[in-house]
Design a protein around this motif. Structure first.
Motif, short mmCIF file in Angstrom:
data_model
loop_
_atom_site.label_atom_id
_atom_site.label_comp_id
_atom_site.label_asym_id
_atom_site.label_seq_id
_atom_site.Cartn_x
_atom_site.Cartn_y
_atom_site.Cartn_z
N ALA A 63 0.82 -1.19 0.09
CA ALA A 63 -0.01 -0.01 0.03
C ALA A 63 0.83 1.30 0.06
N ALA A 64 0.42 2.12 -0.60
CA ALA A 64 1.05 3.48 -0.60
C ALA A 64 -0.06 4.69 -0.76
N THR A 65 0.50 5.75 -0.86
CA THR A 65 -0.18 7.06 -0.85
C THR A 65 -0.09 7.58 -2.31
N THR A 66 -0.93 8.37 -2.70
CA THR A 66 -0.70 8.85 -4.21
C THR A 66 0.44 9.68 -4.06
N ARG A 93 4.10 14.16 -11.56
CA ARG A 93 3.35 15.06 -10.62
C ARG A 93 2.18 14.59 -9.85
N HIS A 94 2.06 15.02 -8.86
CA HIS A 94 0.93 14.72 -7.86
C HIS A 94 -0.29 14.44 -8.78
N GLN A 95 -0.76 15.51 -9.38
CA GLN A 95 -1.88 15.70 -10.03
C GLN A 95 -1.95 14.75 -11.17
N LEU A 139 -4.35 5.41 2.18
CA LEU A 139 -3.30 4.15 1.39
C LEU A 139 -4.18 3.62 0.29
N LEU A 140 -3.52 3.57 -0.70
CA LEU A 140 -4.20 2.62 -1.75
C LEU A 140 -3.50 1.31 -2.03
N SER A 141 -4.46 0.33 -2.27
CA SER A 141 -3.97 -0.98 -2.28
C SER A 141 -4.58 -1.65 -3.53
N LEU A 142 -4.32 -2.71 -4.03
CA LEU A 142 -4.78 -3.52 -5.07
C LEU A 142 -6.05 -4.28 -4.41
N THR A 143 -7.13 -4.39 -5.41
CA THR A 143 -8.28 -5.11 -5.07
C THR A 143 -8.03 -6.36 -5.12
N ASP A 144 -8.79 -7.35 -4.58
CA ASP A 144 -8.68 -8.98 -4.50
C ASP A 144 -8.93 -9.16 -6.16
N ALA A 145 -9.80 -8.45 -6.85
CA ALA A 145 -10.10 -8.66 -8.20
C ALA A 145 -9.06 -8.40 -9.10
#
Length: 149
Positions: A55-58, A68-70, A98-104
């Motif tokens: 997991a990570a932030t944008t 760039r962040h945008q 925090l972003l992470s991969l979905t199970d799908a």
């Protein structure tokens, strides 16, 4: 390409050119074996990074990808809309997501890898004889040496 009378540096340059072209073609052939759909290279890179590193932030993804962040925010929005990533609160900083991969997405990545592995295994078995497979195994060991730091 493999002319022993050539100086070593010229042979290395010619071989590097051929390797690069061949790896590019092999990569394209393998990519054809799995369904990446309409994902952009940036989106694929983010998915692979999340898979590898967790997991990570944008913001951290943008830094890691040199964007760039945008720009990263639009990549992430597209991945969320496709159901490939999801966000949740950062346990260390509730203001962050925090972003992470979905199970799908994890299943899709595994299926793609399996399809590429199957294609490559079948192609090796069908097109190379036992001696050629031995030569390729030796070449793979040399390539590993090149890839290692």
């Amino acid at each position: 390409m493999d002319d022993p009378s050539q100086p070593r540096s010229l042979r290395a340059t010619a071989l590097a050119t051929e390797l690069r072209a061949t790896f590019g073609k092999l990569k394209r052939r393998m990519r054809e074996q799995s369904n990446v759909g309409d994902l952009t290279p940036s989106q694929v890179s983010v998915l692979l990074r999340l898979e590898r590193e967790g997991a990570a932030t944008t913001s951290s993804l943008a830094r890691a990808e040199g964007m760039r962040h945008q720009s990263m925010a639009s990549v992430v929005a597209a991945l969320e809309a496709a159901g490939l990533v999801s966000g949740g609160p950062d346990p260390n900083d509730g203001r962050q997501t925090l972003l992470s991969l979905t199970d799908a997405c994890r299943r899709w990545v595994e299926e793609g890898r399996a399809a590429r592995q199957d294609w490559l295994s079948r192609t090796l078995a069908a097109r190379l004889d036992a001696q050629e497979l031995d030569h390729l195994a030796s070449a793979v060991e040399l390539l590993k040496r090149l890839a290692d730091d």
